[in-house]
Design an enzyme around this catalytic site. Structure first.
Site, PDB file in Angstrom:
ATOM      1  N   ALA A 116      -3.366   3.740  -2.531  1.00  0.00           N
ATOM      2  CA  ALA A 116      -3.363   2.575  -3.414  1.00  0.00           C
ATOM      3  C   ALA A 116      -3.133   1.309  -2.609  1.00  0.00           C
ATOM      4  O   ALA A 116      -2.403   1.308  -1.617  1.00  0.00           O
ATOM      5  CB  ALA A 116      -2.291   2.730  -4.483  1.00  0.00           C
TER       6      ALA A 116
ATOM      7  N   SER B  71       0.844  -1.196   0.000  1.00  0.00           N
ATOM      8  CA  SER B  71       0.000   0.000   0.000  1.00  0.00           C
ATOM      9  C   SER B  71       0.875   1.240   0.000  1.00  0.00           C
ATOM     10  O   SER B  71       1.989   1.233   0.533  1.00  0.00           O
ATOM     11  CB  SER B  71      -0.920   0.010   1.228  1.00  0.00           C
ATOM     12  OG  SER B  71      -1.828   1.105   1.183  1.00  0.00           O
ATOM     13  N   ASP B  72       0.368   2.287  -0.626  1.00  0.00           N
ATOM     14  CA  ASP B  72       1.079   3.558  -0.619  1.00  0.00           C
ATOM     15  C   ASP B  72       0.059   4.690  -0.708  1.00  0.00           C
ATOM     16  O   ASP B  72      -1.005   4.524  -1.308  1.00  0.00           O
ATOM     17  CB  ASP B  72       2.058   3.650  -1.792  1.00  0.00           C
ATOM     18  CG  ASP B  72       3.038   4.801  -1.615  1.00  0.00           C
ATOM     19  OD1 ASP B  72       4.011   4.622  -0.858  1.00  0.00           O
ATOM     20  OD2 ASP B  72       2.827   5.877  -2.203  1.00  0.00           O
ATOM     21  N   GLN B  73       0.412   5.797  -0.110  1.00  0.00           N
ATOM     22  CA  GLN B  73      -0.477   6.957  -0.138  1.00  0.00           C
ATOM     23  C   GLN B  73       0.286   8.181  -0.618  1.00  0.00           C
ATOM     24  O   GLN B  73       1.402   8.444  -0.173  1.00  0.00           O
ATOM     25  CB  GLN B  73      -1.038   7.232   1.252  1.00  0.00           C
ATOM     26  CG  GLN B  73      -2.054   8.379   1.282  1.00  0.00           C
ATOM     27  CD  GLN B  73      -2.546   8.647   2.701  1.00  0.00           C
ATOM     28  OE1 GLN B  73      -1.909   9.357   3.462  1.00  0.00           O
ATOM     29  NE2 GLN B  73      -3.680   8.053   3.051  1.00  0.00           N
TER      30      GLN B  73
END
Length: 202
Positions: free
Chosen positions: A114, A77-79
């Site tokens: 994401a 996950s990444d933001q």
């Protein structure tokens, strides 16, 4: 490592992350998982949009760990915080955090979170957007907040799960934990599709 004991109901699961926030969020689902730090260069590519950056890094984190653990499902996950098309990273210190909050004052920022679930050749990647409207607050209020909470490891310099909520005018999202870093509504659906039992039987 997870705080929860292993269960034969669910396949092996790994969170590819160094984020304590994502680990704490995943623990809410009460399923066993391990945590492995992904080795990924997070430098944006030239001309890359904030959404594309979030997608690419979520997939890259999952892939880096899945390569070493081919039998496990891996969560990446990444933001990326987007202000008028520009990415806002983690400030790292008081001065940069204050500059971020000053830029966002009275503005709407889109946080692209994401999420990638991967095992071998199987993967699903999606993104959950969160629209955050920041209040128009004076510098002394922003400074007091930063000194109280020190959110220097947080993109956007405001923790909505803490005192940072007082800086916000509104939050719009279909998945409330996305803003903290891991969209649990979306993730629960992906995990069930992959064969996980949530909640697991005791």
């Amino acid at each position: 490592m997870s705080n929860f004991s292993n269960s034969s109901q669910n396949p092996p699961l790994i969170l590819a992350s160094t984020s304590v926030y994502r680990r704490e969020l995943l623990e809410r689902l009460r399923i066993p998982f391990d945590v492995v730090a992904p080795k990924v260069d997070e430098t944006p590519l030239t001309g890359e949009s904030t959404l594309d950056l979030a997608f690419r890094l979520a997939q890259a984190k999952a892939a880096a760990v899945a390569k070493e653990h081919p039998h496990a499902w891996v969560i990446g996950s990444d933001q990326v915080a987007d202000l008028c098309g520009a990415a806002l990273g983690k400030p790292g210190n008081f001065e940069r955090a204050l500059a971020q909050l000053q830029l966002m004052r009275g503005q709407t920022v889109t946080f692209h979170t994401a999420l990638c679930l991967m095992r071998g050749e199987s993967q699903t990647t999606l993104s959950v957007p969160t629209e955050v409207r920041f209040r128009k607050l004076a510098d002394d209020i922003l400074e007091s907040y930063l000194l109280a909470e020190e959110p220097y490891d947080c993109a956007g310099s405001a923790k909505s799960e803490g005192l940072g909520i007082s800086l916000l005018e509104s939050i719009q999202s279909n998945d409330p934990t996305a803003l903290i870093g891991l969209p649990l509504i979306a993730l629960s659906g992906l995990l069930r599709d992959a064969g996980f039992v949530i909640p697991s039987k005791t």
